[in-house]
Design a protein around this motif. Structure first.
Motif, PDB file in Angstrom:
ATOM      1  N   SER A 338      31.305 -24.851   0.626  1.00  0.00           N
ATOM      2  CA  SER A 338      31.605 -26.167   0.058  1.00  0.00           C
ATOM      3  C   SER A 338      32.174 -27.029   1.169  1.00  0.00           C
ATOM      4  O   SER A 338      33.088 -26.609   1.878  1.00  0.00           O
ATOM      5  CB  SER A 338      32.622 -26.064  -1.084  1.00  0.00           C
ATOM      6  OG  SER A 338      32.075 -25.440  -2.218  1.00  0.00           O
ATOM      7  N   ALA A 343      30.243 -26.068   6.121  1.00  0.00           N
ATOM      8  CA  ALA A 343      28.848 -25.679   6.345  1.00  0.00           C
ATOM      9  C   ALA A 343      28.520 -25.634   7.831  1.00  0.00           C
ATOM     10  O   ALA A 343      27.870 -24.698   8.312  1.00  0.00           O
ATOM     11  CB  ALA A 343      27.919 -26.663   5.625  1.00  0.00           C
ATOM     12  N   ASP A 355      25.261 -24.893  -0.837  1.00  0.00           N
ATOM     13  CA  ASP A 355      26.451 -25.537  -1.369  1.00  0.00           C
ATOM     14  C   ASP A 355      26.829 -24.923  -2.722  1.00  0.00           C
ATOM     15  O   ASP A 355      25.972 -24.437  -3.447  1.00  0.00           O
ATOM     16  CB  ASP A 355      26.206 -27.041  -1.538  1.00  0.00           C
ATOM     17  CG  ASP A 355      27.468 -27.774  -1.949  1.00  0.00           C
ATOM     18  OD1 ASP A 355      28.485 -27.642  -1.243  1.00  0.00           O
ATOM     19  OD2 ASP A 355      27.442 -28.459  -2.987  1.00  0.00           O
ATOM     20  N   THR A 362      26.466 -23.040  -7.292  1.00  0.00           N
ATOM     21  CA  THR A 362      25.137 -22.772  -6.761  1.00  0.00           C
ATOM     22  C   THR A 362      24.306 -22.019  -7.800  1.00  0.00           C
ATOM     23  O   THR A 362      24.808 -21.148  -8.510  1.00  0.00           O
ATOM     24  CB  THR A 362      25.225 -21.965  -5.452  1.00  0.00           C
ATOM     25  OG1 THR A 362      23.941 -21.900  -4.856  1.00  0.00           O
ATOM     26  CG2 THR A 362      25.745 -20.566  -5.676  1.00  0.00           C
ATOM     27  N   GLN A 535      36.028 -29.661   2.368  1.00  0.00           N
ATOM     28  CA  GLN A 535      35.814 -29.029   1.071  1.00  0.00           C
ATOM     29  C   GLN A 535      36.521 -29.819  -0.040  1.00  0.00           C
ATOM     30  O   GLN A 535      37.582 -30.391   0.167  1.00  0.00           O
ATOM     31  CB  GLN A 535      36.338 -27.577   1.087  1.00  0.00           C
ATOM     32  CG  GLN A 535      37.843 -27.423   1.155  1.00  0.00           C
ATOM     33  CD  GLN A 535      38.392 -27.442   2.568  1.00  0.00           C
ATOM     34  OE1 GLN A 535      37.649 -27.579   3.525  1.00  0.00           O
ATOM     35  NE2 GLN A 535      39.698 -27.302   2.695  1.00  0.00           N
TER      36      GLN A 535
END
Length: 545
Positions: A338, A343, A355, A362, A535
């Motif tokens: 997240s 990422a 994600d 997800t 996040q």
């Protein structure tokens, strides 16, 4: 056209130079070949100036307050050789405006002092670097000028000319076909200073290009020493020349700056622990940072190679591509994450990312698409969420790939495992290393209460911070920095050496730097790394190893 340089102009110049350095960062990074070709000078200068801007944001507009903010921000934020030297230059200008506006003669003196401080900062000054550029600027600032604006334009122009001559002075630059990266950054700062005083430097401000300037692939073994070590040192010593000389015996690129109880120490060495222990003989080290040159160059090379690979073939929706240089792994790594920053961190470690970790959003379709499109038959999955872990277990027998699902409870757990994945190549070794990492890491979070909340640590009112370490609420309070520091202290209570912090969505540069300073004070023997995670929901995510 201003006849003087005042605190307001210096403040405007700092803010503008940060924007300009950000725009020029990729180009400066790409030109970085000396003293180590690790492509980070632009990034270091941006980090240095970010700390100055954060300090200015906390200060008043009164000249003494501006001067203190520029001095302290540049000292605390200085990163790398060029950042340390830039901090010395900024110190000279801060001193010049502290008592009031500086006229032409005072600005000339400030340039002269900036050059002296810059050269004094390093144990072995080298020409063809930022030092040559500031020296040329200082020479141009002397003599007769109608006003400060004209003087600053002349200094910036001389700096730009000197920058073009750096390859003649430094063979490494000539061989690479570049000018000095640190000098590039200084020209950006001096031009911003001239513009802030109403001067016309004759060219527009830097602009980030649509396509990022990529550094060339470098030799990972090119550094003379293995590590860059830098830290703050709390010391009441009036002079740290003895420490500078001791560091020179174990490495190069030695720089020690500061005074009045706070110093910044920098060295390239093979003896990273000794570099810190030498500092302990003179005071209390804090905010210790260690860069492994080979690993940093390798990571930069991977990003360059990945960027050159065609992206015409898209992966399944929600799935990001695995870096080319990680294809030697026998098993692909998939991580549920997240936040854009989170990422990016996982991808740099070789993961394909989806994600949806924070709330387990997800979908099974996205999970299946990521696994079935993996480039290897063996696949390791980091769900980073208990619900996602359970759903993957239920799906495991339906995959055509051989899938190993590791029980990573959150993104901090998963990040520790992903780092371990990067250290191994065959599947069994990777799984062993990752499982060991999951066992030893301790994680925590800081969130902001939206409703009144009763906890074992007290009542959290709406807007108050709630600190959780290893699943237990350990502190609550109105001051989010104090709560975050409390969580960190709980996580490193067992003498853990490394604390990784991911900042959440909406965390400002100022707040991040406040936390960095608080952690450096509270946990001086712990290396702290802070990344922009982005996040949602969790203000901070922490992992201690």
């Amino acid at each position: 056209m201003s006849p003087v340089l005042d605190a307001g102009a210096l403040r405007r110049a700092v803010v503008a130079s940060l924007d300009d350095l950000r725009a020029a960062r990729a180009s400066i990074d790409a030109a970085n070949v000396f003293p180590v070709a690790d492509s980070d000078t632009g990034t270091n200068l941006v980090m240095t100036m970010e700390a100055v801007v954060a300090a200015l944001d906390r200060s008043s507009s009164e000249p003494p307050a501006v001067a203190r903010a520029v001095r302290s921000g540049s000292l605390v934020g200085a990163r790398g050789n060029s950042g340390v030297i830039l901090a010395q230059i900024m110190r000279a200008f801060a001193d010049a405006v502290e008592a009031g506006p500086a006229d032409v003669d005072q600005v000339a003196s400030a340039f002269k002092r900036a050059t002296e401080l810059a050269y004094d900062a390093v144990l072995e000054p080298a020409e063809g670097t930022i030092l040559s550029v500031v020296s040329a600027a200082a020479d141009a600032a002397q003599g007769s000028h109608n006003d400060v604006a004209e003087q600053l334009v002349a200094a910036a122009g001389a700096a730009a000319d000197a920058l073009e001559r750096t390859p003649e002075q430094m063979p490494a630059l000539a061989a690479a076909g570049v000018v000095d990266a640190g000098g590039m950054g200084l020209v950006v700062v001096l031009e911003a200073l001239a513009r802030a005083s109403g001067g016309d430097v004759g060219r527009p401000r830097p602009r980030a290009t649509a396509g990022e300037t990529l550094p060339p692939v470098r030799d990972e073994t090119s550094a003379t020493y293995a590590y860059e070590v830098q830290y703050l040192l709390h010391s009441n010593a009036s002079n740290l020349d003895p420490l500078r000389k001791l560091l020179g015996e174990i490495g190069d690129s030695v720089a020690v700056i500061g005074g009045e109880g706070m110093w910044r120490v920098h060295v390239h060495t093979d003896e990273r622990a000794r570099a810190v222990s030498l500092g302990e003989a003179f005071g209390k080290p804090a905010d210790v940072e260690v860069v492994d040159f080979a690993e940093q160059i390798r990571a930069t090379n991977e990003r360059t190679l990945e960027a050159k690979v065609s992206t015409s073939e898209q992966t399944a929706r929600g799935v990001r591509g695995i870096p080319l240089a990680r294809s030697e792994h026998a098993a692909a790594l998939i991580a549920v994450v997240s936040g854009a920053g989170v990422a990016k961190l996982f991808e740099e470690l070789g993961a394909i990312t989806l994600d949806g970790a924070m709330r387990g959003t997800t979908t099974e379709e996205a999970l299946r698409a990521a696994i079935e499109s993996a480039p290897t038959q063996d696949v390791i999955v980091l769900p980073n969420n208990e619900d996602v872990y359970q759903r993957l277990l239920a799906m495991k027998d339906t995959f055509t790939h051989r899938v190993v699902i590791l029980r990573s409870a959150d993104i901090a757990h998963g990040l520790a495992a992903a780092i371990a994945y990067g250290d191994a190549r065959d599947t069994d070794a990777a799984i062993r290393d990752m499982e060991a990492a999951l066992l030893r890491v301790k994680t925590g979070i800081v969130l902001v209460a939206t409703d009144p909340l009763e906890t074992p640590a007290g009542t959290a009112e709406p807007g108050h911070a709630v600190g959780i370490a290893e699943g237990a609420v350990v502190t609550v309070g109105e001051n989010i920095i104090e709560v975050a520091t409390g969580v960190a202290s709980a996580l490193v209570a067992e003498l853990r050496e490394l604390l990784t912090v991911l900042t959440g969505e909406g965390v400002s540069v100022e707040e991040r730097e406040q936390l960095r300073a608080a952690l450096a004070t509270e946990l001086p023997r712990t290396t702290t790394e802070i990344y922009d995670g982005g996040q949602p929901f969790h203000r901070y995510v922490m992992a201690a190893e």
